[in-house]
Design an enzyme around this catalytic site. Sequence first.
Site, mmCIF file in Angstrom:
data_model
loop_
_atom_site.group_PDB
_atom_site.id
_atom_site.type_symbol
_atom_site.label_atom_id
_atom_site.label_comp_id
_atom_site.label_asym_id
_atom_site.label_seq_id
_atom_site.Cartn_x
_atom_site.Cartn_y
_atom_site.Cartn_z
ATOM 1 N N LYS A 118 -63.750 -30.963 14.422
ATOM 2 C CA LYS A 118 -64.717 -31.314 13.373
ATOM 3 C C LYS A 118 -64.287 -32.522 12.562
ATOM 4 C CE LYS A 118 -66.160 -26.537 13.002
ATOM 5 N NZ LYS A 118 -64.889 -25.879 13.391
ATOM 6 N N GLU A 202 -64.804 -28.541 2.215
ATOM 7 C CA GLU A 202 -66.177 -29.015 1.995
ATOM 8 C C GLU A 202 -66.777 -28.262 0.823
ATOM 9 O OE1 GLU A 202 -68.746 -28.535 5.380
ATOM 10 O OE2 GLU A 202 -67.983 -30.336 6.359
ATOM 11 N N HIS A 237 -72.442 -15.232 12.493
ATOM 12 C CA HIS A 237 -72.383 -16.463 13.287
ATOM 13 C C HIS A 237 -72.903 -16.309 14.702
ATOM 14 C CE1 HIS A 237 -70.437 -18.174 9.878
ATOM 15 N NE2 HIS A 237 -69.492 -17.272 9.921
ATOM 16 N N ARG A 294 -72.542 -29.370 24.987
ATOM 17 C CA ARG A 294 -72.953 -28.561 26.144
ATOM 18 C C ARG A 294 -74.446 -28.289 26.058
ATOM 19 N NH1 ARG A 294 -70.964 -24.921 22.209
ATOM 20 N NH2 ARG A 294 -72.695 -23.654 21.455
HETATM 21 C C1 MV4 Z 1 -71.174 -24.425 5.814
HETATM 22 C C2 MV4 Z 1 -71.959 -23.577 5.007
HETATM 23 C C3 MV4 Z 1 -72.168 -23.951 3.696
HETATM 24 N N1 MV4 Z 1 -71.629 -25.095 3.220
HETATM 25 N N2 MV4 Z 1 -70.668 -25.558 5.282
HETATM 26 C C4 MV4 Z 1 -70.781 -21.540 9.569
HETATM 27 C C5 MV4 Z 1 -70.303 -21.827 10.947
HETATM 28 C C6 MV4 Z 1 -70.085 -23.287 11.045
HETATM 29 N N3 MV4 Z 1 -70.700 -23.822 12.215
HETATM 30 C C7 MV4 Z 1 -70.640 -23.858 9.792
HETATM 31 N N4 MV4 Z 1 -70.981 -22.778 8.918
HETATM 32 C C8 MV4 Z 1 -71.348 -22.996 7.629
HETATM 33 N N5 MV4 Z 1 -70.908 -24.147 7.085
HETATM 34 C C9 MV4 Z 1 -70.884 -25.864 4.021
HETATM 35 N N6 MV4 Z 1 -70.333 -26.988 3.514
HETATM 36 C C10 MV4 Z 1 -72.458 -22.418 5.559
HETATM 37 C C11 MV4 Z 1 -72.147 -22.108 6.873
HETATM 38 C C12 MV4 Z 1 -72.705 -20.871 7.358
HETATM 39 C C13 MV4 Z 1 -73.670 -20.871 8.342
HETATM 40 C C14 MV4 Z 1 -74.093 -22.044 8.960
HETATM 41 C C15 MV4 Z 1 -75.041 -22.030 9.920
HETATM 42 C C16 MV4 Z 1 -75.619 -20.827 10.303
HETATM 43 C C17 MV4 Z 1 -75.223 -19.660 9.728
HETATM 44 C C18 MV4 Z 1 -74.250 -19.658 8.756
HETATM 45 C C19 MV4 Z 1 -73.858 -18.460 8.166
HETATM 46 C C20 MV4 Z 1 -72.902 -18.483 7.210
HETATM 47 C C21 MV4 Z 1 -72.319 -19.678 6.809
#
Ligand code: MV4
Length: 495
Positions: A118, A202, A237, A294
């Site tokens: 990332k 973040e 997730h 992918r």
């Molecule tokens: C975040 C966020 C809030 N703020 N980043 C979760 C997995 C990863 N791919 C990124 N994720 C998140 N990043 C910031 N700065 C909240 C999540 C997150 C989330 C993101 C997408 C779909 C579902 C989620 C469930 C919980 C938290």
Amino acid sequence: MKKIKKVLVANRGEIAIRVMRTCRDMNIKTVAVYSDIDRDAPFVQYADEAVHIGESPSVKSYLAGEKIIAACKKTGADAIHPGYGFLSENSEFAAAVKKAGIVFIGPSPEAMDIMGDKLSAKEAAKKYKIPMVPGSEGAITSVEEGKKIAKAIRFPLLVKASAGGGGKGMRIVEHIEDFEEQMKLAVSEATSAFGDGSVFIEKYVAGPRHIEIQIMGDTHGNICYLFERECSVQRRHQKVIEEAPSSVLTPELRKQMGECAVNVGKACDYVGAGTVEFLLDEKLNFYFLEMNTRLQVEHPVTEMITGIDLVREQIRVAEGEKLSFSQADLKIYGHAVEVRVYAEDPANNFLPDIGKLITYKRPQGPGVRVDDAYEEGSEIPIYYDPMIAKLITHGKNREEAISRMLRAIADYRITGVETTLSFCRYVLKHDAFKSGNFDTHFVKKYFTPDVLNEYHADEAEIASFIAISQLQKKKGELKATHSSVQTTNWKRNRV
Ligand code: MV4
């Protein structure tokens, strides 16, 4: 331009069949590789040829890159499609395939490396003006440094692992007093899960939507976006329901996000199908999160709304052809929804409920697509992901796609294992989902196992109805022809 004549699919289950179907459309021969437990699986039967590659645990079979390359040489396959999961984002495997003179149907190992991490993905994306969540410039190397940055960014914030995905190594921090503990937890989680303890900070975006953009690139420098998928309904997730298009994007925002996604692709000279993930906050600000290099599980919703076969495009660009469309050719047709059907019990904390599919009848009819992996009588193996099928519906608009999904869920007949269908039906019928006004907290906010009780109450009602009619029949109050209450639809997923 080198025509591909035979593709080895380095995967199993529904995605293996999905890829092979397109190969058939294109007159390309197919090779399946399989583990002990998958010997008689439908994807093995579907292939023109099949090679046994090892024992059931993935490390001994679907993750054994050298065995897969050997199977390729043995069968004379000229290309490998990795599907999703397993080796699909493993740059060492992609490089080894290339070195063996075999075409890897996917991006370059270099692009995989940049986007697989990332921090390096964000670094690469910086070259283009791509909005990102405020945070640390790079990895945090000490608690002291972390605290300093945390104070500047303000709370709540997230400490995130740079490697891997799926929310592993991600920690929310509400107060400065908790920072040290949460950072240490994130580092140790990331180290044990990915062998890389790099973390960064973040700002926490509250109540975001998860919007991802499908992109497709060729070896001639063309990259297009195939619009978005809204994947906000997730549980731990794990995506539950995906749809395209999103009900909140305006055409302008769609274009902006699409162009940003194309730029992320350009930042790593992307070739093939890729997905750029964004968070969208309540004010419709969007932020680049990461890129998946992918074909994704939920790619069918994009296929339904664009009319493009993404696997076909992947194979064509792997042959060195140009994309078969330009951005101006792409248009959104109607709306598509996908639900993932897992062998899990939603009434029991989604515990995997593997076993035999005693009854297995797929829904059919207008606007319904089923991408699945099993047949009636199949055993669902314990070794892999418990997904049974992806159920996808398409309609002229969101309402039609959803009502077709509810019909398809009602028509699906699965016995022998519990499935997540009842849970999906609950979500689809929920006002928050119907209105389109929901975020990534949907499941946490609205789901408890007792919401499925309505369904069990229905069953109890039917049972009592049968009991009463049996009693009446005994008393001679009903003619025999009227007494045959249908019991076969007992476990129907009634709408
Ligand atoms: C975040 C966020 C809030 N703020 N980043 C979760 C997995 C990863 N791919 C990124 N994720 C998140 N990043 C910031 N700065 C909240 C999540 C997150 C989330 C993101 C997408 C779909 C579902 C989620 C469930 C919980 C938290």
